[in-house]
Structure formats: C-alpha cells, structure tokens
Design an enzyme around this catalytic site. Structure first.
Site, PDB file in Angstrom:
ATOM      1  N   GLU A   1       0.867  -1.195   0.000  1.00  0.00           N
ATOM      2  CA  GLU A   1       0.000   0.000   0.000  1.00  0.00           C
ATOM      3  C   GLU A   1       0.903   1.245   0.000  1.00  0.00           C
ATOM      4  O   GLU A   1       1.971   1.228   0.619  1.00  0.00           O
ATOM      5  CB  GLU A   1      -0.833  -0.020   1.293  1.00  0.00           C
TER       6      GLU A   1
ATOM      7  N   ASN B   1      -6.889   6.310  -1.721  1.00  0.00           N
ATOM      8  CA  ASN B   1      -5.801   5.375  -1.443  1.00  0.00           C
ATOM      9  C   ASN B   1      -6.032   4.223  -2.432  1.00  0.00           C
ATOM     10  O   ASN B   1      -6.966   3.441  -2.277  1.00  0.00           O
ATOM     11  CB  ASN B   1      -5.907   4.923   0.020  1.00  0.00           C
TER      12      ASN B   1
ATOM     13  N   GLU C   1      -6.052   8.604   7.927  1.00  0.00           N
ATOM     14  CA  GLU C   1      -6.490   8.221   6.570  1.00  0.00           C
ATOM     15  C   GLU C   1      -7.828   8.852   6.190  1.00  0.00           C
ATOM     16  O   GLU C   1      -8.062   9.165   5.032  1.00  0.00           O
ATOM     17  CB  GLU C   1      -6.554   6.701   6.436  1.00  0.00           C
TER      18      GLU C   1
ATOM     19  N   LYS D   1      -9.351   2.168  -1.973  1.00  0.00           N
ATOM     20  CA  LYS D   1      -9.579   1.584  -0.631  1.00  0.00           C
ATOM     21  C   LYS D   1     -10.927   2.004  -0.037  1.00  0.00           C
ATOM     22  O   LYS D   1     -11.233   3.204   0.038  1.00  0.00           O
ATOM     23  CB  LYS D   1      -8.432   2.022   0.286  1.00  0.00           C
TER      24      LYS D   1
ATOM     25  N   ASN E   1       0.347  -1.217   5.266  1.00  0.00           N
ATOM     26  CA  ASN E   1       1.276  -0.520   6.176  1.00  0.00           C
ATOM     27  C   ASN E   1       0.648  -0.667   7.549  1.00  0.00           C
ATOM     28  O   ASN E   1      -0.352  -0.008   7.847  1.00  0.00           O
ATOM     29  CB  ASN E   1       1.328   0.988   5.893  1.00  0.00           C
TER      30      ASN E   1
ATOM     31  N   CYS F   1      -4.794  -2.910   2.729  1.00  0.00           N
ATOM     32  CA  CYS F   1      -4.529  -2.871   4.173  1.00  0.00           C
ATOM     33  C   CYS F   1      -5.733  -3.170   5.052  1.00  0.00           C
ATOM     34  O   CYS F   1      -6.139  -4.309   5.179  1.00  0.00           O
ATOM     35  CB  CYS F   1      -3.863  -1.552   4.558  1.00  0.00           C
TER      36      CYS F   1
HETATM   37  N1  CDT Z   1      -2.909   1.388   6.453  1.00  0.00           N
HETATM   38  C1  CDT Z   1      -3.812   0.767   7.232  1.00  0.00           C
HETATM   39  O1  CDT Z   1      -4.954   0.576   6.840  1.00  0.00           O
HETATM   40  N2  CDT Z   1      -3.381   0.394   8.470  1.00  0.00           N
HETATM   41  C2  CDT Z   1      -4.261  -0.167   9.430  1.00  0.00           C
HETATM   42  C3  CDT Z   1      -3.835   0.246  10.802  1.00  0.00           C
HETATM   43  C4  CDT Z   1      -4.998   0.618  11.568  1.00  0.00           C
HETATM   44  S1  CDT Z   1      -4.562   1.545  12.987  1.00  0.00           S
HETATM   45  C5  CDT Z   1      -5.662   2.838  13.026  1.00  0.00           C
HETATM   46  C6  CDT Z   1      -4.383  -1.683   9.378  1.00  0.00           C
HETATM   47  O2  CDT Z   1      -5.516  -2.169   9.396  1.00  0.00           O
HETATM   48  O3  CDT Z   1      -3.388  -2.381   9.363  1.00  0.00           O
END
Ligand code: CDT
Length: 310
Positions: free
Chosen positions: A47, A110, A146, A127, A197, A172
């Site tokens: 991502e 995204n 985000e 996304k 990420n 993600c």
């Molecule tokens: N990038 C991303 O979606 N990261 C999220 C972290 C969530 S923490 C608010 C994940 O689901 O891995």
C-alpha cells in the site's frame, strides 16, 4: 491440466519522508528483477508504495500534501517500472495515493492498480475501509489520519479477468473485514492481492498492539480459507519515521495454509507457485456458495453499518 501462476510479494523496508520517487522506483525495479529471476509472473507491492506512510502526520499546507499524491499513472517517475515489467513479462499490483479529477472536482483516494504482463493497467481499486480519524487526535504522537487524507473508494470490489485467472484487490485495513473477500469471491475471484502498512504501536494498548502480527495472519488466513482464494499480501515494513511497521508479507493458499512468509522487515521477495484449481476444489466442496449459503439470514449485513438491537 492444472492452471498455475507463480506469484511474488515484494516487501519494502522503510521509506523516509525525503526519499525521492526515483529512488523508490529503483528499489521496486530491483525487486521486480529478483522476482522475475525466481520465475514470478505476478508481483504484489505494498500500500502507498511510492512514499512514506504520510497519514501519520497532520499536514495543512496544500502543496506539502499534494506532493504525496500521483496525478497520473504511469507518470515520469513510475514509467521505468512499467517498462521493466513489460520487458520482463511480469504483471504487478502497485498501491499509491491518487489525486483524481472527476467531473471537474478533485478527489483523493488510497489506490491500487493491477498491471498486466504487457505493462497495461487492467484494474483499479480505491480503498473502501479507511481506518483512523478525519482530524488529529489530541495526545497522540503518531496520528492515523487516513479519513483526513482520503475519501472512501467509489469503485467497489471488482474482479479482473487477466493473466489466466480472476484477480481481486484490497488495501490494508480492508483485509480485516470479511465482506471484502466475500464480495470478490461471490464474483468468482481466485486470487486477492493486498498491500499494507501496519504499525504495531498504533493503539497504545499493549494487549492489543502485541497481537498485531497474529491479527495480520488471522485475517489473511481466514479470508483465504473462507473464500477459497489465494491471498498475496505485502507489507511496507520496518522502522519508518519513528513508527514500527510489521513485515510478515505472506502468500496464503485457499486451504488457509501459509506457503511463504517474509522473515525480515527490509526489502524482500517471497515467491510461491499458486495452483488455481485449488481454489475450485474448496469452492466445489465445503464452500460451495450456491449450495450452502443462506443470504436471507445475512440481510442485516448490508442494511446497517453498526450494531442493532434484535
Ligand atoms: N494502512 C492501514 O490501513 N493500516 C491499518 C492500521 C490501523 S490503525 C488505526 C491496518 O488495518 O493495518
């Protein structure tokens, strides 16, 4: 005759805020070359592959913000990646921040694209499940903004017929939601590609954060098994601008078994030969949707966002 595709997850180690797109694309090209030399036909990058994970900061200067987004794909910096992929006859998934103009209005997504072995974009996904907040949270050093930087995707969960299979994409946080996989499986996907990420220090609750890797595995394995799909999931990993991003990029079979997993939090390629008929086996037996699903009992899932009292 069995149908197979050799797939790779090309994990990236950290990207610093000041790293240029050119430098990142050079790393991607090196990973693509390694994947190709190991027989890969399809490579999944993370991502927001082209930059650091910028939603950890609250920025207000429009020029500073815009610098993290792509306005064209491929653009001057990313074209060499497409050219290399075409020369190596290798398809790829690439996540990036997209600045799109739709009906004269700017939108920020995204996004991930799917590129075939001729270097053509054959699919776009934006996304849908955006985690975090739409404004900075007081008292947090690392933000997760985000919902401030992106709108929820407006393209739905599509499946693209390409490279001899049917491929879906997610990004993600989408991987934690069972609906993500199920919609694409209902549309006949055999492979779901995911870039991520994921910080392991984001909630501040040790009981929760210490299980970040377990929850990554759990979500990907359950999604693969319950939907009879191959899942290729790729991390941006390592200590990036003060945040610890988990690695654990993995390739999961429709049986739910992990067939390859990254061992580092740096740039690393993992490869597996994916038997696409394995997806059919599970879908003809335990998960024969047409025979066993009872959609009348699931109505609530699409009728409400949150909990309801019965
Ligand atoms: N990038 C991303 O979606 N990261 C999220 C972290 C969530 S923490 C608010 C994940 O689901 O891995």
């Amino acid at each position: 005759m069995s149908r197979t595709i050799v797939a790779a997850a090309a994990q990236l180690g950290p990207i610093a805020r000041l790293d240029t797109r050119k430098a990142v694309v050079e790393r991607l090209i090196a990973l693509l070359g390694e994947a190709a030399s190991r027989g890969a036909e399809l490579v999944v990058f993370p991502e927001l592959t082209l930059t650091t994970f910028f939603p950890r900061w609250h920025m207000t200067d429009p020029d500073e913000i815009d610098a993290f987004y792509e306005t064209e794909m491929p653009g001057p910096d990313t074209r060499p990646l497409f050219e290399t992929a075409r020369r190596l006859k290798i398809g790829f998934y690439l996540g990036y921040a997209e600045l799109a103009v739709e009906n004269g209005v700017k939108h920020r997504y995204n996004t991930a694209i799917l590129v075939d072995r001729n270097g053509e974009i054959v699919g776009t996904y934006r996304k849908i499940h955006l985690p975090g907040w739409d404004r900075p949270q007081p008292g947090r050093t690392a933000q997760h903004l985000e919902k401030y930087y992106f709108e929820p995707g407006n393209l739905g969960f599509k499946v693209f017929e390409t490279m001899g299979t049917r491929i879906g994409m997610a990004i993600c946080n989408d991987r934690r939601w069972p609906e993500t996989y199920r919609v694409m499986a209902l549309k006949g996907s055999e492979m779901i590609l995911v870039g991520y990420n994921t910080p392991d220090d984001h909630t501040g609750h040790f009981d929760f954060d210490s299980l970040t890797q377990f929850h990554n595995q759990l979500s990907l394995q359950a999604g693969a098994y319950q939907n009879s799909n191959w899942v290729i999931a790729t991390a941006k990993a390592g200590h990036e601008e003060g945040s610890n991003l988990i690695g654990q990029s993995m390739i999961v079979a429709p049986s739910g078994q992990i067939v390859a997993m990254a061992t580092s939090t740096a740039d690393e390629v993992i490869v597996a030969k994916c038997d696409l008929d394995m997806a059919a086996l599970y879908r003809k037996t335990i998960f024969d949707f047409a025979r066993h699903r009872e959609p009348e009992a699931y109505r609530l899932i699409v009728e409400t966002r949150g909990p309801v009292s019965d």
